[in-house]
Structure formats: C-alpha cells, structure tokens
Design a protein around this motif. Structure first.
Motif, PDB file in Angstrom:
ATOM      1  N   PRO A  81       0.816  -1.224   0.000  1.00 36.32           N
ATOM      2  CA  PRO A  81       0.000   0.000   0.000  1.00 36.32           C
ATOM      3  C   PRO A  81       0.847   1.270   0.000  1.00 36.32           C
ATOM      4  N   LYS A  82       0.299   2.318  -0.588  1.00 37.54           N
ATOM      5  CA  LYS A  82       0.962   3.631  -0.596  1.00 37.54           C
ATOM      6  C   LYS A  82       0.001   4.620   0.035  1.00 37.54           C
ATOM      7  N   ASP A  83       0.537   5.774   0.441  1.00 32.65           N
ATOM      8  CA  ASP A  83      -0.384   6.840   0.839  1.00 32.65           C
ATOM      9  C   ASP A  83      -0.053   8.091   0.037  1.00 32.65           C
ATOM     10  N   SER A  84      -0.747   9.172   0.333  1.00 31.57           N
ATOM     11  CA  SER A  84      -0.584  10.362  -0.509  1.00 31.57           C
ATOM     12  C   SER A  84       0.808  10.976  -0.383  1.00 31.57           C
ATOM     13  N   ASP A  85       1.575  10.634   0.652  1.00 29.78           N
ATOM     14  CA  ASP A  85       2.930  11.172   0.809  1.00 29.78           C
ATOM     15  C   ASP A  85       3.978  10.342   0.069  1.00 29.78           C
ATOM     16  N   THR A  86       3.591   9.167  -0.406  1.00 32.21           N
ATOM     17  CA  THR A  86       4.571   8.294  -1.042  1.00 32.21           C
ATOM     18  C   THR A  86       5.095   8.946  -2.325  1.00 32.21           C
ATOM     19  N   ASN A  87       6.406   8.908  -2.482  1.00 28.41           N
ATOM     20  CA  ASN A  87       7.037   9.463  -3.680  1.00 28.41           C
ATOM     21  C   ASN A  87       6.440   8.820  -4.940  1.00 28.41           C
ATOM     22  N   THR A  88       6.199   9.653  -5.959  1.00 31.46           N
ATOM     23  CA  THR A  88       5.520   9.141  -7.157  1.00 31.46           C
ATOM     24  C   THR A  88       6.503   8.725  -8.258  1.00 31.46           C
ATOM     25  N   VAL A  89       7.772   8.537  -7.885  1.00 33.57           N
ATOM     26  CA  VAL A  89       8.790   8.287  -8.907  1.00 33.57           C
ATOM     27  C   VAL A  89       8.419   7.138  -9.851  1.00 33.57           C
ATOM     28  N   HIS A  90       7.929   6.058  -9.296  1.00 35.19           N
ATOM     29  CA  HIS A  90       7.635   4.905 -10.166  1.00 35.19           C
ATOM     30  C   HIS A  90       6.405   5.161 -11.028  1.00 35.19           C
ATOM     31  N   GLU A  91       5.421   5.832 -10.451  1.00 31.29           N
ATOM     32  CA  GLU A  91       4.230   6.151 -11.250  1.00 31.29           C
ATOM     33  C   GLU A  91       4.593   7.071 -12.394  1.00 31.29           C
ATOM     34  N   ASP A  92       5.444   8.071 -12.118  1.00 38.30           N
ATOM     35  CA  ASP A  92       5.813   9.031 -13.161  1.00 38.30           C
ATOM     36  C   ASP A  92       6.591   8.336 -14.276  1.00 38.30           C
TER      37      ASP A  92
END
Ligand code: FES
Ligand SMILES: [Fe+2]
Length: 444
Positions: A394-405
């Motif tokens: 699970p991730k939350d809104s603070d999790t770095n988005t590096v992989h999504e980007d």
C-alpha cells in the motif's frame, strides 16, 4: 525453482476441468441489471493473483534491466548468465537503491549506486568493490551470505514474459506455491495454432483504473459509437449500432461471450474471452479458423495506472516485403493508438466517478447487452475480497511518485510514440512518391 520444477508445479495445479453455463439463464430475461442488487458470483478458479504477461521478449535488452511496477511493487526483469529470465524486486540489498539506471554485465545485475553486482541466486559477487579492506570486520563473510535479491517466478513463452505474482517476493524460488497453471493463459490451449499467424504489437499506458480498462475491452456496445470512424470495418459504424444475441459461458478458467447477429443469415459478429487475471482474447468463428486474434494483456502498474500490451495476430498479409511496402505495421499502429486515445478520456473520467463513489452507489444500471461486463465484475469483486492485492504494497498520498511518473511510457498517456509513428508514415509515403518521380525525371 528451475524450469522442470515449474512445469511440475503447473501439472499439479492443472486440476480437473469443469464447464458450466448454467448461470446465464439467471439474467436472460431481465431488461436491466443493477450493479449492486446482484451478489457477486464467481465460477472462475483464478483470482487477481497469478500469471501476468508483463512485456514482450524483445523488451528485455541484454545490458539493461527492464523496470515496471505491479500493484505498486517495483520490479525489474533481466536475463542472467545462463540466459534464464529473472524477475527481481527493485531493491538493492546493500543500501536499498533501485536498479533503475543500473546495468546487466555478464548476466549479473549491477546496482547504479555503488556498483554491487548480483548473481541470479542473489549473492553479491564483487563485495570488495563496495567495502574498504581496512575496515572489513570479522563478520565480512556473514555479510556476503546474508545479502540477497528477492524474486518472482518468471517465464518466457510465445514472445511474452510472464511472472507469477502473489505479492510476496522470495529469496528462494522453490518456496513459491504456484496454484495457477500458466497453460490456462496460452492461446494454444484454446484451439488456436498461434504459429500460423504474424502479429503487430503496441503497448499503451492509461492513467486510470486497471479494472475499468478491462471492462472497456470487454464492452461491445462502445465499439460502434466511440470507434466507429476508426475501426476499418463497414459493419462497425455509428449508423449500425446494434445489439446481439449472446451466448455466454463461465467456466473454471474463462468467461467467453459469442455475439451473434439477430439476423441469423449474418452469422457471428465476434467472440470475446476473458482469461483472468489480465488477458482478453478477441476473435471470430472457431479458434482454429480465426483469421485474426486480438490479444490484450492488462498490467495493474499502480492504482489508476494500467499498461496494456496489444497484439493483433493475423493469417493474412504475412509477406514481409509486401507489408513493409504498404506500411502495414505503421498503419495498424496508427489505428491502435487512435482507438486507445478515443477510450482514454472516457476511462479517466469513469475512474474519477468510481473514486468518488458514484458508480458504487447504485447509480448505474447495466443493460442486457452488458452481461459480459456484469460477469466480469462478479469475478472481480469476489477476487478482490479474496486476494486484496492493493493491500500487499500500500501507498499513501505522501509516497514518492517516482515509479508512477516513470511508468507512463506509452501513448495515450505519452503521445510521443504516436507522433513518431505518424511522422514515419508521412516520410515513407513521401519517399514512395518522390523516388519514382525522381527516376522518371532522370530518364527524361
Ligand atoms: S545501494 Fe546498491 S550497491 Fe549500494
Ligand atoms: Fe475501446
């Protein structure tokens, strides 16, 4: 686990086959189906965890790890010294760096941070590089034996790379309990002779809910309205929107719907197979006679980020010279990209509506034509309850988005490839006109 052991597991997990289409009659007479009123039913054996096609064999370069995410978990695939495919958690066991930007040297995975190299068994093969000799403590050897990579079972079949994903990477592959037979995902298992086809392939990334993308690809009705101008078929246009007689079967390994014209003289329109968790197969007629097969593999990269591998197998236009001359590949890619761009805004806004709870609140009413979609959601809901895959990493809104980007590599999220393809068509058409004209002028 070596190849033989995986085969052995597959044989054990094959189990008996059963076939039941009895549930169809339950909803045959209903004009509308509500999303909420039906209790999820599920006759499929596989849930959301199991074998996923992740990429094509050609995506695995010799000197570079192929990185991706699945259910938020970052992984890399590479070929080891023995040319076995390895799927490894994207986490260097030295100080936790990612392998993105790293290399594969002599079949060993190399971390980009301090250059540690790892054998496919997970051992660090060049500890001396990351350790200063004068401060090596007495436990140096223990350190070497403790360091390891976490892996998933990975297989290459028919030009696809598959992984067995259960959300729990292991240091020892023999610890995997494979409860899903990979043969259930393979087309040859369903009567197609895949060796008699040629194919074109594109990959498409959607910033939207993975499950909604599958729903879209199971949906017949929108083909006529959304893609009517793009699909090169006179029978598929906005003017001929039509409903069909459907024959749907839910079996242990698949849901399949055959769509037949109500005018019996016109025969069959199309067949769609859903092979959970992520594969859809679209074709017409008996499998052994199908002229084309469209295969769509859906990968849940992260919440609202989905990748689709689209392959279009054909029994026609197999001559390479002719297909090159006619720009068949580029023109087909153009159709693919256009079709997926057409779906994109619908899927994104539908995802938003789902996130806001609008779709769950009994605000939607499915039609009789949506039976396939209803059966799919039956499967999805009961599988989600059973497997809850999004809770594994699970991730939350603070999790770095590096992989999504990083993961949004392909159109329509990134239209660069589509533009390149269009440019290539223009250049090639211009050349095909200019070269003969130039020759004629020379002769004159
Ligand atoms: S973090 Fe990978 S070598 Fe140091
Ligand atoms: Fe579509």
């Amino acid at each position: 686990m070596n190849e033989d052991e995986i085969e052995q597991f597959n044989k054990i997990s094959l189990g008996g086959e059963s076939s039941s289409a009895s549930a169809i009659s339950q909803i045959n007479n209903k004009k509308t189906l509500t999303n909420q009123s039906q209790k999820p039913t599920n006759q499929l054996k596989n849930g959301l965890l199991g074998w996923y096609a992740i990429c094509s064999s050609k995506d695995i370069k010799n000197n570079q790890p192929y990185s991706f995410t699945i259910y938020n978990e970052p992984l890399v695939i590479y070929k080891d010294k023995e040319a076995n495919l390895r799927c490894v958690k994207d986490l260097c066991p030295h100080r936790g760096a990612s392998f993105i930007g790293g290399e594969v040297i002599d079949g060993e995975l190399v971390c980009p941070y301090h250059g540690a190299r790892f054998s496919s068994r997970g051992e660090c093969t060049n500890l001396s590089r990351i350790t200063c000799n004068h401060i090596v403590d007495s436990n140096y050897d223990n350190y070497a034996s403790k360091i390891h990579l976490y892996q998933y079972v990975c297989k290459e079949i028919g030009g696809y790379i598959y992984i067995y994903y259960d959300g729990k990477a292991k240091t020892n592959l023999s610890e995997f309990e494979i409860t899903d037979n990979i043969n259930n995902r393979l087309l040859n298992n369903y009567g197609f002779d895949i060796s008699s086809y040629k194919y074109e392939e594109v990959v498409v990334d959607f910033k939207c809910d993975w499950a909604r993308v599958i729903e879209n690809h199971l949906d017949i009705l929108h083909l006529f309205w959304v893609h009517g101008d793009t699909i090169p078929d006179n029978e598929v246009t906005r003017d001929v929107i039509t409903s069909f007689n459907q024959e749907i079967t839910r079996e242990e390994n698949q849901i399949e719907s055959k769509y037949k014209y109500k005018d019996k003289s016109k025969g069959e329109f199309i067949r769609i197979k859903f092979l959970p968790p992520g594969r859809i197969v679209i074709y017409k007629g008996q499998p052994e006679e199908a002229r084309y097969i469209q295969v769509l593999d859906h990968i849940p990269l992260s919440k609202n980020k989905a990748r689709v591998i689209v392959r279009h197998y054909r029994k026609f236009m197999k001559n390479k010279l002719l297909t090159d001359l006619l720009l068949f590949k580029q023109l087909q890619h153009r159709v693919f990209y256009k079709v997926f761009s057409e779906d994109y805004m619908i899927l994104r806004t539908q995802t938003y509506n789902n996130q806001m709870g609008y779709i769950e609140k009994d605000n939607v009413k499915l039609l009789g034509e949506d039976k396939m979609v209803q059966y799919y959601w039956d499967w999805f809901k009961s599988s989600d309850i059973k497997d809850h895959p999004w809770e594994l990493h699970p991730k939350d809104s603070d999790t770095n988005t590096v992989h999504e980007d990083r993961s949004m590599l392909y159109p329509p999220a990134n239209p660069k490839l589509e533009r390149q393809n269009n440019k290539s068509i223009l250049i090639n058409v211009a050349l095909r006109i200019l070269i003969p004209v130039g020759l004629i002028l020379l002769i004159l």
